[in-house]
Design a protein around this motif. Structure first.
Motif, PDB file in Angstrom:
ATOM      1  N   VAL A 129       0.948  -1.477   0.117  1.00  0.00           N
ATOM      2  CA  VAL A 129      -0.025  -0.222   0.243  1.00  0.00           C
ATOM      3  C   VAL A 129       1.051   1.492  -0.118  1.00  0.00           C
ATOM      4  N   ALA A 130       2.229   1.090   1.230  1.00  0.00           N
ATOM      5  CA  ALA A 130       2.701   2.563   0.895  1.00  0.00           C
ATOM      6  C   ALA A 130       3.355   2.552  -0.397  1.00  0.00           C
ATOM      7  N   MET A 131       3.814   1.490  -0.773  1.00  0.00           N
ATOM      8  CA  MET A 131       4.810   1.404  -1.922  1.00  0.00           C
ATOM      9  C   MET A 131       3.878   2.256  -3.391  1.00  0.00           C
ATOM     10  N   THR A 149      -4.187  -7.634   0.779  1.00  0.00           N
ATOM     11  CA  THR A 149      -4.724  -6.679   1.528  1.00  0.00           C
ATOM     12  C   THR A 149      -5.679  -6.080   0.690  1.00  0.00           C
ATOM     13  N   ASP A 150      -7.231  -6.016   0.958  1.00  0.00           N
ATOM     14  CA  ASP A 150      -8.220  -5.829  -0.185  1.00  0.00           C
ATOM     15  C   ASP A 150      -7.863  -4.122  -0.252  1.00  0.00           C
ATOM     16  N   GLN A 151      -7.300  -3.841   0.190  1.00  0.00           N
ATOM     17  CA  GLN A 151      -7.407  -1.952  -0.414  1.00  0.00           C
ATOM     18  C   GLN A 151      -6.256  -1.929  -1.775  1.00  0.00           C
ATOM     19  N   THR A 199      -7.779  -7.056   6.830  1.00  0.00           N
ATOM     20  CA  THR A 199      -8.354  -8.053   6.046  1.00  0.00           C
ATOM     21  C   THR A 199      -9.109  -9.348   6.416  1.00  0.00           C
ATOM     22  N   LEU A 200      -7.807 -10.514   6.072  1.00  0.00           N
ATOM     23  CA  LEU A 200      -8.186 -11.679   6.691  1.00  0.00           C
ATOM     24  C   LEU A 200      -9.215 -11.968   7.567  1.00  0.00           C
ATOM     25  N   GLY A 418     -15.454  -1.248  -3.438  1.00  0.00           N
ATOM     26  CA  GLY A 418     -14.510  -0.663  -2.853  1.00  0.00           C
ATOM     27  C   GLY A 418     -13.627   0.096  -4.342  1.00  0.00           C
ATOM     28  N   CYS A 419     -13.563   0.106  -5.078  1.00  0.00           N
ATOM     29  CA  CYS A 419     -12.381   0.334  -5.687  1.00  0.00           C
ATOM     30  C   CYS A 419     -13.344   1.827  -6.824  1.00  0.00           C
TER      31      CYS A 419
END
Length: 425
Positions: A129-131, A149-151, A199-200, A418-419
């Motif tokens: 996510v950070a990258m 992770t889902d996000q 998220t799991l 959610g995308c």
């Protein structure tokens, strides 16, 4: 934190072989599959892939196997004419297993100093996510081989970020219901305390709610924990039908070892979500048990091209490929396929070319042909549900697949993810 790369001592002898150049590059932590000096001598500019992945810490083994898979992809890409007729070069940086600051620093180095055309990584979901924020800001096509992770392809999705591995919700959807049907609905959870585990856990909670399951307790466990005794004692006292391990890497290896030492496998069913061949290989035979999801498995005799891939990896490592090897392989090939299909290295054009794109059979290596879902950039393929086993038909066969799940049936919709993807104007 110090750089993991070290320059080889001494100058390169005039007669040094290409093989020696590659070995020196690997020793330096840089997987440059075609030496830049050779490319420049031919008047070509290489196309650069930069992998920012853990080579040390909890996820070192999985990170190294993703690198090996990507190395094979780049070798094959170059053998088939390269990317837009130019040779591909793979650069590798050690993100560490859990330091977001280091992973971001390495991502910026690869983009700003090394001028990579593509960014790949990370095994750690939080680091992915950070990258992704860095690659989005820089406008660089980014492939996440193994951060679940889902996000990543959900609420924080970006037009330039594509993911090979499954979402955590897909992993839990593939197995949670069958666990409750086979072993009972009372569950106790041991969960990694970062994005992947969170998220799991959310995915399992949703499945329990849908099917009348009972959550008897959740312990959120720091990444890198080595002593799980206090958590296992609490799980035992809750008297569940199933103890669910929502973790990975060395954490899962240590947790399962200690659970068997405590004799919990004799009283409760042990299970989880995703499982890795790296973990099963690191476990003693008696701890290779429980129900899990593999995201790719090497023993698929009826799927075309799988054994060719297995043989190619075995020539490099002496071992069969793992899911992580396949993640890295697909990640590398995704970069080449994006550019060659777009006939451009423009990131927007390449991202557009991957919308709804189905991987060729020699890359997909699954019964359900994997494709990048348009509007989300999530690869949808097959998931392998089954049980770990002490040994199989050959030494590396440590997982018995009982059913193959078509990812389309458990992925939900783009809207549910959610995308809400926006593209540059």
């Amino acid at each position: 934190m110090e750089e993991t790369k070290q320059k080889p001592a001494g100058a390169k002898p005039a007669g040094i072989s290409r093989r020696a150049v590659l070995q020196l590059a690997a020793a330096a932590g840089v997987a440059q599959l075609v030496p830049p000096l050779m490319i420049e001598a031919r008047g070509e500019q290489p196309v650069k892939l930069g992998m920012d992945n853990p080579l040390t810490g909890t996820y070192a083994e999985t990170g190294k196997n993703e690198l090996i898979g990507c190395q094979l992809a780049v070798e094959q890409i170059n053998a088939k004419g390269g990317i837009l007729g130019r040779q591909a070069v793979l650069l590798s940086e050690d993100s560490t297993s859990g330091d977001a600051g280091t992973s971001v620093q390495k991502a910026r180095k690869l983009i700003d100093r090394d001028k990579v055309n593509f960014l790949l990584g990370n095994v750690n979901s939080a680091l992915s996510v950070a990258m992704a924020e860095v690659s989005f800001q820089k406008g660089v096509l980014h492939v996440v081989p193994g951060g679940h992770t889902d996000q990543v392809t959900g609420k924080t999705c970006h037009w330039n970020v594509f993911r090979v591995c499954n979402t955590t919700r897909m992993l839990t959807n593939a197995i949670a219901k069958s666990l409750m049907q086979m072993y009972g609905k009372k569950m106790y959870f041991l969960t990694s305390d970062y994005a992947f585990g969170h998220t799991l856990q959310e995915g399992y909670d949703a499945n329990l709610k849908e099917d009348g399951g009972v959550d008897l307790g959740v312990d959120m466990i720091p990444l890198g924990t080595t002593d799980f005794s206090s958590y296992l004692i609490k799980a035992q006292a809750a008297n569940p039908n199933v103890i669910v391990f929502l973790m990975n890497g060395n954490d899962l290896t240590n947790a399962l070892k200690q659970a068997v030492q405590f004799g919990l496998d004799k009283r409760f069913h042990l299970a989880g979500a995703n499982q890795e061949l790296e973990t099963l290989e690191a476990l003693p035979p008696e701890a290779r048990l429980g129900d899990w999801v593999f995201e790719w498995y090497w023993n698929q005799p009826k799927v075309p091209h799988v054994m060719e891939f297995v043989d190619a990896i075995k020539k490099k490592t002496g071992r069969v490929p793992t899911s992580r090897t396949w993640f890295g392989f697909v990640g590398g090939w995704t970069c080449a396929l994006a550019a060659n299909n777009a006939k451009s290295l423009d990131p927007v054009k390449m991202a557009k070319a991957l919308q709804g794109y189905t991987l060729p059979p020699e890359v997909g290596l699954m019964p359900n042909a994997p494709f990048y879902r348009a509007g989300q950039n999530q690869l949808i393929g097959s998931l392998y549900v089954g049980t770990a086993q002490p040994k199989g038909s050959v030494p590396d066969d440590l997982f018995h697949v009982t059913r193959i799940v078509d990812g389309k049936t458990i992925a939900g919709t783009v809207e549910e993810s959610g995308c809400k993807m926006t593209w540059p104007t």
